[in-house]
Design an enzyme around this catalytic site. Sequence first.
Site, PDB file in Angstrom:
ATOM      1  N   TYR A  21       0.797  -1.232   0.000  1.00 13.91           N
ATOM      2  CA  TYR A  21       0.000   0.000   0.000  1.00 13.91           C
ATOM      3  C   TYR A  21       0.827   1.279   0.000  1.00 13.91           C
ATOM      4  O   TYR A  21       0.269   2.368  -0.003  1.00 13.91           O
ATOM      5  CB  TYR A  21      -0.960  -0.025   1.205  1.00 13.91           C
ATOM      6  CG  TYR A  21      -1.861  -1.237   1.215  1.00 13.91           C
ATOM      7  CD1 TYR A  21      -2.774  -1.454   0.182  1.00 13.91           C
ATOM      8  CD2 TYR A  21      -1.784  -2.187   2.237  1.00 13.91           C
ATOM      9  CE1 TYR A  21      -3.593  -2.581   0.169  1.00 13.91           C
ATOM     10  CE2 TYR A  21      -2.602  -3.315   2.233  1.00 13.91           C
ATOM     11  CZ  TYR A  21      -3.498  -3.502   1.194  1.00 13.91           C
ATOM     12  OH  TYR A  21      -4.304  -4.617   1.180  1.00 13.91           O
ATOM     13  N   HIS A  98      -7.629   0.606  -6.773  1.00 13.84           N
ATOM     14  CA  HIS A  98      -6.942  -0.134  -5.709  1.00 13.84           C
ATOM     15  C   HIS A  98      -5.467   0.227  -5.757  1.00 13.84           C
ATOM     16  O   HIS A  98      -4.863   0.235  -6.837  1.00 13.84           O
ATOM     17  CB  HIS A  98      -7.120  -1.638  -5.876  1.00 13.84           C
ATOM     18  CG  HIS A  98      -8.559  -2.032  -5.832  1.00 13.84           C
ATOM     19  ND1 HIS A  98      -9.276  -2.056  -4.658  1.00 13.84           N
ATOM     20  CD2 HIS A  98      -9.429  -2.334  -6.820  1.00 13.84           C
ATOM     21  CE1 HIS A  98     -10.529  -2.385  -4.933  1.00 13.84           C
ATOM     22  NE2 HIS A  98     -10.656  -2.554  -6.231  1.00 13.84           N
TER      23      HIS A  98
HETATM   24  C1  DQA Z   1      -7.292  -2.417  -1.555  1.00 16.99           C
HETATM   25  C2  DQA Z   1      -7.210  -3.912  -1.889  1.00 16.99           C
HETATM   26  C3  DQA Z   1      -8.174  -4.702  -1.037  1.00 16.99           C
HETATM   27  O1  DQA Z   1      -8.091  -6.086  -1.361  1.00 16.99           O
HETATM   28  C4  DQA Z   1      -7.827  -4.526   0.420  1.00 16.99           C
HETATM   29  O2  DQA Z   1      -8.739  -5.239   1.231  1.00 16.99           O
HETATM   30  C5  DQA Z   1      -7.729  -3.108   0.829  1.00 16.99           C
HETATM   31  C6  DQA Z   1      -7.102  -2.154  -0.076  1.00 16.99           C
HETATM   32  C7  DQA Z   1      -6.207  -1.620  -2.295  1.00 16.99           C
HETATM   33  O3  DQA Z   1      -6.334  -0.396  -2.350  1.00 16.99           O
HETATM   34  O4  DQA Z   1      -5.242  -2.189  -2.793  1.00 16.99           O
HETATM   35  O5  DQA Z   1      -8.103  -2.741   1.940  1.00 16.99           O
HETATM   36  O6  DQA Z   1      -8.551  -1.929  -1.964  1.00 16.99           O
END
Ligand code: DQA
Length: 149
Positions: A21, A98
């Site tokens: 992230y 994402h």
């Molecule tokens: C997310 C990907 C999702 O699978 C995960 O549960 C998240 C963040 C992303 O931004 O990569 O909380 O949405």
Amino acid sequence: MIAVLNGVNLNMLGERDPAQYGSLTLTELETQIYAWASERGMTARCFQTNHEGEYVDRIHECRGWASGVILNPGAWTHYAYAIRDALEIVQVPKVEVHLSDVEQREEWRRHSVVADVVDHRISGLGPDGYRAALEWLREATAKIGRAHV
Ligand code: DQA
């Protein structure tokens, strides 16, 4: 005006696995998004919650003011049909973002229940995904002749 709706656990950015992230906090990410929007003559309004019902309320409210929606529902993406149904009601261009590349991670992350009600999907670009989403919305709203401010 563009709604940017970040969902569950995204307030933990900066502390969550940086390999997936990145290291920006949510506040830093939102500051970037506001700057990227204004560079493009757009205005963004960012929101985050860990409560699904509140997320649904915010989606409904977009009907009153948003000309586009950028959404990252976090883990809700993979199972929250109520969010999918709420999005279906909002008749403006919508982009699913994402930070991580959900296609390359665990099997359960590959499925998005909102995929069929959004107009565009971006994953794996980190924070730049939100910039790409703004760019996509700018072009999309220009094409359909709707003001994007
Ligand atoms: C997310 C990907 C999702 O699978 C995960 O549960 C998240 C963040 C992303 O931004 O990569 O909380 O949405």
